[in-house]
Design a protein around this motif. Structure first.
Motif, PDB file in Angstrom:
ATOM      1  N   ARG A 179      -2.628   8.721  12.843  1.00 53.88           N
ATOM      2  CA  ARG A 179      -2.815   9.730  11.806  1.00 53.88           C
ATOM      3  C   ARG A 179      -2.470   9.130  10.446  1.00 53.88           C
ATOM      4  O   ARG A 179      -1.445   8.472  10.282  1.00 53.88           O
ATOM      5  N   LEU A 180      -3.326   9.377   9.481  1.00 55.79           N
ATOM      6  CA  LEU A 180      -3.113   8.810   8.151  1.00 55.79           C
ATOM      7  C   LEU A 180      -2.245   9.732   7.304  1.00 55.79           C
ATOM      8  O   LEU A 180      -2.355  10.962   7.391  1.00 55.79           O
ATOM      9  N   PRO A 181      -1.403   9.159   6.464  1.00 52.21           N
ATOM     10  CA  PRO A 181      -0.644   9.989   5.528  1.00 52.21           C
ATOM     11  C   PRO A 181      -1.606  10.751   4.609  1.00 52.21           C
ATOM     12  O   PRO A 181      -2.667  10.227   4.244  1.00 52.21           O
ATOM     13  N   PRO A 182      -1.281  11.976   4.226  1.00 56.35           N
ATOM     14  CA  PRO A 182      -2.186  12.774   3.382  1.00 56.35           C
ATOM     15  C   PRO A 182      -2.589  12.069   2.097  1.00 56.35           C
ATOM     16  O   PRO A 182      -3.753  12.122   1.686  1.00 56.35           O
ATOM     17  N   ARG A 183      -1.649  11.390   1.455  1.00 58.33           N
ATOM     18  CA  ARG A 183      -1.954  10.708   0.194  1.00 58.33           C
ATOM     19  C   ARG A 183      -3.006   9.621   0.399  1.00 58.33           C
ATOM     20  O   ARG A 183      -3.970   9.506  -0.359  1.00 58.33           O
ATOM     21  N   THR A 184      -2.822   8.811   1.446  1.00 59.68           N
ATOM     22  CA  THR A 184      -3.796   7.754   1.731  1.00 59.68           C
ATOM     23  C   THR A 184      -5.162   8.352   2.053  1.00 59.68           C
ATOM     24  O   THR A 184      -6.196   7.834   1.622  1.00 59.68           O
ATOM     25  N   GLY A 185      -5.159   9.461   2.790  1.00 63.29           N
ATOM     26  CA  GLY A 185      -6.410  10.098   3.166  1.00 63.29           C
ATOM     27  C   GLY A 185      -7.216  10.567   1.977  1.00 63.29           C
ATOM     28  O   GLY A 185      -8.423  10.305   1.887  1.00 63.29           O
ATOM     29  N   ILE A 186      -6.568  11.234   1.019  1.00 62.53           N
ATOM     30  CA  ILE A 186      -7.323  11.765  -0.122  1.00 62.53           C
ATOM     31  C   ILE A 186      -7.791  10.638  -1.037  1.00 62.53           C
ATOM     32  O   ILE A 186      -8.898  10.683  -1.585  1.00 62.53           O
ATOM     33  N   VAL A 187      -6.978   9.578  -1.199  1.00 66.50           N
ATOM     34  CA  VAL A 187      -7.396   8.444  -2.026  1.00 66.50           C
ATOM     35  C   VAL A 187      -8.611   7.759  -1.398  1.00 66.50           C
ATOM     36  O   VAL A 187      -9.604   7.461  -2.077  1.00 66.50           O
ATOM     37  N   ALA A 188      -8.557   7.523  -0.072  1.00 64.91           N
ATOM     38  CA  ALA A 188      -9.686   6.890   0.623  1.00 64.91           C
ATOM     39  C   ALA A 188     -10.933   7.771   0.531  1.00 64.91           C
ATOM     40  O   ALA A 188     -12.044   7.275   0.318  1.00 64.91           O
ATOM     41  N   TYR A 189     -10.753   9.072   0.679  1.00 65.11           N
ATOM     42  CA  TYR A 189     -11.893   9.986   0.607  1.00 65.11           C
ATOM     43  C   TYR A 189     -12.557   9.910  -0.761  1.00 65.11           C
ATOM     44  O   TYR A 189     -13.797   9.844  -0.859  1.00 65.11           O
ATOM     45  N   ARG A 190     -11.772   9.935  -1.828  1.00 65.55           N
ATOM     46  CA  ARG A 190     -12.348   9.898  -3.175  1.00 65.55           C
ATOM     47  C   ARG A 190     -13.076   8.567  -3.427  1.00 65.55           C
ATOM     48  O   ARG A 190     -14.112   8.534  -4.103  1.00 65.55           O
ATOM     49  N   ILE A 191     -12.549   7.490  -2.876  1.00 66.52           N
ATOM     50  CA  ILE A 191     -13.214   6.193  -3.046  1.00 66.52           C
ATOM     51  C   ILE A 191     -14.551   6.185  -2.313  1.00 66.52           C
ATOM     52  O   ILE A 191     -15.576   5.739  -2.849  1.00 66.52           O
TER      53      ILE A 191
END
Length: 349
Positions: free
Chosen positions: A249-261
């Motif tokens: 499971r990815l940390p929420p912060r990493t998830g949203i940054v990766a999604y925006r990229i």
């Protein structure tokens, strides 16, 4: 041609004397040590001032022994850079002063052989003030982006729970009214209003999706990226494939940054690449998340084209997370965007 005057050998100071003068009077901190074990063989006055150690405390001891390396791995990385075939490079390191305070330095190092022994010669420039100012800028920007994401999520939820629900209810009322109105003119007007409402609902749903992907919080990054691909390619002849190789499971912060990229990269594909397909790969490797977006479009020459606003936005996000961004492309050969992000700590950790 005019000859350059030279100093007669008899009046020339010995090279050792010249070297010692340059070494001692240099404003940059210089230290000489054995590459094998880090034993300090010599250090100039600037180095002593920077570290807080007297020379007699330094000589014959290693920086590790003196507690100057908070992370010994950094010394190994410095040694590798100094041994590199292309010559010495600049490496940012942390070092502890005698009083325990941490300073940051840009180290320019070279490994040389002297009398059959490998010696490390390093000059250090104290960049602590600059580093701390950059860290503060990074922290503020990171907080600003996090606050913006929270605000986007709040607005998306408000739109979904209030405006979209109200418009949907109004649409249902119109449909009931159309069934009750028996006149042809009345039904025609109602149908036109109904079409306008449906178009407005579609635009609002699109807007809320762009604000904050609902599936990211519920089912994670891979499904959110797959939904994004479906959403962006609706009505287009482009196939988007998502390869999920995340092992945890990815940390929420990493998830949203990766999604925006991925969102920015995929938008660029659809706007500029003229691609027929794109592959998005998500993979956890050690303490990093690797993201790859590859398309089969027309490609471009990165050096000739330069970086547009989309790439600059991706790079800023990546740098704020201390990650790396690499773009590979050539005319007629598609484009690859490769991102590596350190896994941010989870909310629990």
């Amino acid at each position: 041609m005019r000859e350059t005057p030279s100093v007669p050998p008899a009046h020339r100071p010995p090279l050792e004397v010249l070297w010692r003068a340059v070494f001692e009077e240099s404003t940059e901190a210089i230290v000489i040590s054995r590459a094998e074990d880090g034993t300090i063989l010599d250090a100039n006055e600037a180095w002593c001032r920077m570290t807080g150690f007297a020379r007699e405390e330094l000589l014959g001891r290693s920086a590790v022994e003196l507690g100057m390396w908070p992370d010994p791995d950094e010394r190994r990385a410095l040694l590798e850079a100094a041994r590199a075939a292309h010559g010495p490079g600049t490496v940012l390191v942390r070092a502890a002063r005698r009083d325990g305070s941490i300073r940051y330095g840009e180290v320019h190092a070279r490994a040389v052989e002297v009398a059959g022994e490998e010696i490390l010669v390093a000059s250090v420039r104290d960049v602590t003030d600059r580093f701390e100012a950059e860290e503060e800028r990074r922290r503020l920007l990171s907080e600003l982006l996090a606050e913006r994401e929270e605000e986007r999520q709040r607005i998306a939820l408000d739109l979904h729970d209030d405006v979209l629900q109200s418009l949907t209810a109004a649409l249902l009322q119109l449909q009931l009214l159309a069934e009750e109105d028996g006149t042809e003119g009345g039904r025609g007007r109602i149908e036109r209003i109904e079409r306008a409402l449906r178009e407005t609902l579609g635009r609002l749903r699109d807007f809320t999706f762009q604000l904050h992907p609902p599936s990211l919080d519920r089912v994670g990054l891979a499904q959110a990226v797959a939904d994004l691909g479906d959403h962006l390619t609706a009505g287009r002849d482009v196939r988007v494939t998502v390869e999920d190789r995340t092992a945890r499971r990815l940390p929420p912060r990493t998830g949203i940054v990766a999604y925006r990229i991925v969102q920015e990269a995929l938008t660029n594909v659809l706007q500029h690449a003229e691609a027929r397909s794109a592959v998005i790969r998500l993979e956890t490797v050690g303490d990093e998340l690797h993201v790859l977006v590859r398309d089969d479009g027309r490609g471009f020459d990165p050096e000739a084209v330069g970086e547009g606003p989309g790439i600059r936005t991706m790079r800023q996000r990546v740098e704020l997370e201390r990650g790396s961004l690499r773009i590979r492309s050539a005319a007629g050969r598609g484009t690859e965007v490769e991102v590596r992000l350190p896994l941010a700590p989870t909310a629990e950790g």
